[in-house]
Design a protein around this motif. Structure first.
Motif, PDB file in Angstrom:
ATOM      1  N   HIS A 126      27.311  36.246  42.303  1.00  0.00           N
ATOM      2  CA  HIS A 126      28.361  35.820  42.454  1.00  0.00           C
ATOM      3  C   HIS A 126      28.749  34.592  41.389  1.00  0.00           C
ATOM      4  CE1 HIS A 126      31.309  37.864  44.989  1.00  0.00           C
ATOM      5  NE2 HIS A 126      32.275  36.786  44.304  1.00  0.00           N
ATOM      6  N   ILE A 127      28.050  33.469  41.720  1.00  0.00           N
ATOM      7  CA  ILE A 127      28.139  33.021  40.776  1.00  0.00           C
ATOM      8  C   ILE A 127      28.759  32.581  39.523  1.00  0.00           C
ATOM      9  CG2 ILE A 127      27.731  30.365  40.723  1.00  0.00           C
ATOM     10  CD1 ILE A 127      26.668  29.741  43.595  1.00  0.00           C
ATOM     11  N   LEU A 128      27.816  33.189  39.146  1.00  0.00           N
ATOM     12  CA  LEU A 128      27.339  33.595  37.516  1.00  0.00           C
ATOM     13  C   LEU A 128      28.484  34.551  37.284  1.00  0.00           C
ATOM     14  CD1 LEU A 128      23.731  34.542  37.278  1.00  0.00           C
ATOM     15  CD2 LEU A 128      24.824  32.084  36.074  1.00  0.00           C
ATOM     16  N   ILE A 129      29.002  35.359  37.831  1.00  0.00           N
ATOM     17  CA  ILE A 129      29.831  36.581  37.073  1.00  0.00           C
ATOM     18  C   ILE A 129      31.543  35.542  37.632  1.00  0.00           C
ATOM     19  CG2 ILE A 129      31.643  38.310  37.663  1.00  0.00           C
ATOM     20  CD1 ILE A 129      28.207  39.901  38.540  1.00  0.00           C
ATOM     21  N   ASP A 130      31.443  35.332  38.452  1.00  0.00           N
ATOM     22  CA  ASP A 130      32.724  34.120  38.792  1.00  0.00           C
ATOM     23  C   ASP A 130      32.788  32.772  37.663  1.00  0.00           C
ATOM     24  OD1 ASP A 130      33.443  36.062  40.609  1.00  0.00           O
ATOM     25  OD2 ASP A 130      33.454  34.473  41.859  1.00  0.00           O
ATOM     26  N   GLY A 131      31.646  32.432  37.322  1.00  0.00           N
ATOM     27  CA  GLY A 131      31.577  31.339  36.462  1.00  0.00           C
ATOM     28  C   GLY A 131      31.919  31.731  35.119  1.00  0.00           C
ATOM     29  N   TRP A 132      31.425  32.925  34.865  1.00  0.00           N
ATOM     30  CA  TRP A 132      31.599  33.715  33.781  1.00  0.00           C
ATOM     31  C   TRP A 132      33.258  34.064  33.534  1.00  0.00           C
ATOM     32  CZ3 TRP A 132      33.133  38.793  33.024  1.00  0.00           C
ATOM     33  CH2 TRP A 132      33.616  39.391  31.822  1.00  0.00           C
ATOM     34  N   LYS A 133      33.732  34.622  34.213  1.00  0.00           N
ATOM     35  CA  LYS A 133      35.335  35.075  34.581  1.00  0.00           C
ATOM     36  C   LYS A 133      36.071  33.711  34.268  1.00  0.00           C
ATOM     37  CE  LYS A 133      38.996  38.515  36.656  1.00  0.00           C
ATOM     38  NZ  LYS A 133      39.715  37.030  37.016  1.00  0.00           N
ATOM     39  N   SER A 134      35.666  32.827  34.893  1.00  0.00           N
ATOM     40  CA  SER A 134      36.784  31.678  34.325  1.00  0.00           C
ATOM     41  C   SER A 134      37.022  31.180  33.445  1.00  0.00           C
ATOM     42  CB  SER A 134      35.929  30.039  35.671  1.00  0.00           C
ATOM     43  OG  SER A 134      35.024  29.994  35.013  1.00  0.00           O
ATOM     44  N   TYR A 135      36.232  31.566  32.466  1.00  0.00           N
ATOM     45  CA  TYR A 135      36.207  30.814  30.243  1.00  0.00           C
ATOM     46  C   TYR A 135      37.399  32.314  29.796  1.00  0.00           C
ATOM     47  CZ  TYR A 135      32.539  27.292  31.170  1.00  0.00           C
ATOM     48  OH  TYR A 135      31.681  26.719  31.762  1.00  0.00           O
ATOM     49  N   GLN A 136      37.626  32.897  30.978  1.00  0.00           N
ATOM     50  CA  GLN A 136      38.538  34.121  29.958  1.00  0.00           C
ATOM     51  C   GLN A 136      39.849  34.303  30.539  1.00  0.00           C
ATOM     52  OE1 GLN A 136      35.639  35.895  28.592  1.00  0.00           O
ATOM     53  NE2 GLN A 136      34.263  34.297  29.564  1.00  0.00           N
ATOM     54  N   LYS A 137      40.390  34.968  29.981  1.00  0.00           N
ATOM     55  CA  LYS A 137      42.249  34.980  29.948  1.00  0.00           C
ATOM     56  C   LYS A 137      42.579  35.517  31.311  1.00  0.00           C
ATOM     57  CE  LYS A 137      43.354  34.543  24.601  1.00  0.00           C
ATOM     58  NZ  LYS A 137      43.717  35.960  24.340  1.00  0.00           N
ATOM     59  N   ASN A 138      43.513  35.055  31.682  1.00  0.00           N
ATOM     60  CA  ASN A 138      44.199  36.204  33.656  1.00  0.00           C
ATOM     61  C   ASN A 138      44.463  37.322  32.658  1.00  0.00           C
ATOM     62  OD1 ASN A 138      44.119  36.507  35.734  1.00  0.00           O
ATOM     63  ND2 ASN A 138      45.655  35.547  36.254  1.00  0.00           N
ATOM     64  N   THR A 139      43.631  38.133  32.858  1.00  0.00           N
ATOM     65  CA  THR A 139      43.453  40.111  32.214  1.00  0.00           C
ATOM     66  C   THR A 139      43.860  40.780  33.125  1.00  0.00           C
ATOM     67  OG1 THR A 139      42.382  40.353  30.379  1.00  0.00           O
ATOM     68  CG2 THR A 139      44.428  38.689  29.650  1.00  0.00           C
ATOM     69  N   VAL A 140      44.435  42.254  33.648  1.00  0.00           N
ATOM     70  CA  VAL A 140      43.526  43.675  34.263  1.00  0.00           C
ATOM     71  C   VAL A 140      42.443  43.712  33.489  1.00  0.00           C
ATOM     72  CG1 VAL A 140      44.264  45.482  34.566  1.00  0.00           C
ATOM     73  CG2 VAL A 140      46.102  44.668  34.462  1.00  0.00           C
ATOM     74  N   THR A 141      41.827  43.600  32.004  1.00  0.00           N
ATOM     75  CA  THR A 141      40.632  44.119  31.656  1.00  0.00           C
ATOM     76  C   THR A 141      39.577  43.002  32.395  1.00  0.00           C
ATOM     77  OG1 THR A 141      41.441  44.877  29.227  1.00  0.00           O
ATOM     78  CG2 THR A 141      39.158  44.107  29.544  1.00  0.00           C
ATOM     79  N   TYR A 142      39.466  41.575  32.383  1.00  0.00           N
ATOM     80  CA  TYR A 142      38.584  41.334  32.812  1.00  0.00           C
ATOM     81  C   TYR A 142      38.242  40.930  34.080  1.00  0.00           C
ATOM     82  CZ  TYR A 142      37.982  38.857  28.463  1.00  0.00           C
ATOM     83  OH  TYR A 142      37.547  38.384  26.751  1.00  0.00           O
ATOM     84  N   PHE A 143      39.770  41.434  34.836  1.00  0.00           N
ATOM     85  CA  PHE A 143      39.054  42.088  36.518  1.00  0.00           C
ATOM     86  C   PHE A 143      38.808  42.729  36.724  1.00  0.00           C
ATOM     87  CE2 PHE A 143      41.480  44.318  39.465  1.00  0.00           C
ATOM     88  CZ  PHE A 143      41.009  43.126  41.002  1.00  0.00           C
ATOM     89  N   ILE A 144      39.565  43.553  35.670  1.00  0.00           N
ATOM     90  CA  ILE A 144      38.431  44.910  36.057  1.00  0.00           C
ATOM     91  C   ILE A 144      36.585  44.864  35.731  1.00  0.00           C
ATOM     92  CG2 ILE A 144      37.784  47.227  35.315  1.00  0.00           C
ATOM     93  CD1 ILE A 144      40.949  48.269  35.427  1.00  0.00           C
ATOM     94  N   ALA A 145      36.070  44.036  34.387  1.00  0.00           N
ATOM     95  CA  ALA A 145      34.833  43.922  34.683  1.00  0.00           C
ATOM     96  C   ALA A 145      34.456  42.621  35.340  1.00  0.00           C
ATOM     97  CB  ALA A 145      35.487  42.535  32.675  1.00  0.00           C
ATOM     98  N   ASP A 146      34.999  41.849  36.095  1.00  0.00           N
ATOM     99  CA  ASP A 146      34.752  41.022  37.162  1.00  0.00           C
ATOM    100  C   ASP A 146      34.246  41.827  38.475  1.00  0.00           C
ATOM    101  OD1 ASP A 146      34.506  38.955  38.806  1.00  0.00           O
ATOM    102  OD2 ASP A 146      36.228  39.107  39.475  1.00  0.00           O
ATOM    103  N   GLN A 147      34.866  42.438  38.730  1.00  0.00           N
ATOM    104  CA  GLN A 147      34.740  43.824  39.974  1.00  0.00           C
ATOM    105  C   GLN A 147      33.861  44.482  40.141  1.00  0.00           C
ATOM    106  OE1 GLN A 147      36.501  43.022  42.640  1.00  0.00           O
ATOM    107  NE2 GLN A 147      36.693  40.934  42.343  1.00  0.00           N
ATOM    108  N   PHE A 148      33.992  45.116  38.648  1.00  0.00           N
ATOM    109  CA  PHE A 148      32.800  45.649  37.435  1.00  0.00           C
ATOM    110  C   PHE A 148      31.564  45.220  38.337  1.00  0.00           C
ATOM    111  CE2 PHE A 148      29.550  48.108  34.499  1.00  0.00           C
ATOM    112  CZ  PHE A 148      29.422  49.275  35.179  1.00  0.00           C
ATOM    113  N   LEU A 149      30.944  44.186  37.736  1.00  0.00           N
ATOM    114  CA  LEU A 149      29.554  43.626  37.213  1.00  0.00           C
ATOM    115  C   LEU A 149      29.106  43.406  38.648  1.00  0.00           C
ATOM    116  CD1 LEU A 149      29.991  40.973  34.703  1.00  0.00           C
ATOM    117  CD2 LEU A 149      28.696  43.014  35.019  1.00  0.00           C
ATOM    118  N   HIS A 150      30.568  42.857  39.805  1.00  0.00           N
ATOM    119  CA  HIS A 150      29.938  42.391  41.125  1.00  0.00           C
ATOM    120  C   HIS A 150      29.526  43.628  42.375  1.00  0.00           C
ATOM    121  CE1 HIS A 150      31.365  38.414  41.667  1.00  0.00           C
ATOM    122  NE2 HIS A 150      32.542  38.849  40.995  1.00  0.00           N
ATOM    123  N   VAL A 151      29.693  45.468  41.933  1.00  0.00           N
ATOM    124  CA  VAL A 151      29.381  46.102  42.254  1.00  0.00           C
ATOM    125  C   VAL A 151      28.480  46.609  42.107  1.00  0.00           C
ATOM    126  CG1 VAL A 151      30.891  48.794  42.642  1.00  0.00           C
ATOM    127  CG2 VAL A 151      32.686  46.909  43.165  1.00  0.00           C
TER     128      VAL A 151
END
Length: 232
Positions: free
Chosen positions: A71-96
């Protein structure tokens, strides 16, 4: 299998609680600004792992540890990305995906997956419904777009209208498919009426725009109903 299903449900519940309800907005903002140097990032990871640990049972400490680290690794990675739907879905997909992997290696064996696959292969109705769902998403939207192009291209705001209509249409078609499969045809009428009230109450609407919306709506509804009747 019942225990495994309950366990998976609790793990998903822990994710929903900690990622969307128990995570304050200032934690997300701090993580976005400081990335892996953010203390809130690690606090969120600990909270997620702790809630998951409480819900699934203390004996599954290794699963809680895996969720903490990933969770820390995925959310840390996402913090470098743009706030878009694509990255939001990618973040949730990785967690699930992590949750699914933990569930699989805790309860399931490869032989179980093979057995499930064999059962699916002897149930054509399932594959028909999956095919119908896939068709009614992007493929049906593209087909409707081609059929209504002559009206859409005459609209000054056709690009924004088409983008919004794409998502509305996909959700609408899936809902209608579910209603058809359940035999709830009256609910389809209510859905169409509600959409008509929302979309066709605009004053001073150009005639070409009205024609485009009506034709697109009728095509969308017709495709969903026909697909539902074919697979029912």
């Amino acid at each position: 299998m019942i225990i495994a299903a309950v366990w998976l449900t609790r793990l998903l519940l822990a994710h929903l609680l900690t990622d969307f309800i128990l995570q304050p907005g200032n934690w997300v903002k701090d993580r976005t600004q400081k990335h892996y140097r953010s203390g809130k990032l690690y606090l969120h990871g600990v909270t997620t792992a702790l809630v998951a640990w409480i819900l699934i049972g203390w004996q599954y400490w290794l699963v809680a540890l895996i969720i903490l680290i990933t969770h820390i690794l995925i959310d840390g990675w996402k913090s470098y990305q743009k706030n878009t739907v694509t990255y939001f879905i990618a973040d949730q997909f990785l967690h699930v995906a992590v949750i699914g992997a933990c569930w699989y290696f805790t309860f399931l064996q490869w032989s179980d997956v093979q057995q499930i696959w064999l059962q699916l292969n002897v149930q054509p109705a399932i594959w028909k419904r999956i095919t119908a769902v896939v068709f009614l998403t992007a493929p049906a939207g593209i087909l409707i777009g081609q059929l209504t192009r002559q009206w859409r291209e005459k609209l000054p705001d056709f690009e924004s209208l088409a983008n919004a209509g794409k998502w509305i249409g996909m959700v609408e078609r899936i809902i209608i498919l579910i209603f058809v499969l359940q035999g709830q045809y009256s609910a389809i009428g209510l859905l169409v009426a509600a959409k008509g009230i929302i979309r066709f109450n605009e004053k001073d609407r150009p005639e070409i725009k009205t024609e485009y919306l009506v034709i697109g709506t009728l095509l969308s509804i017709a495709m969903a109903i026909i697909a539902g009747l074919l697979v029912k």
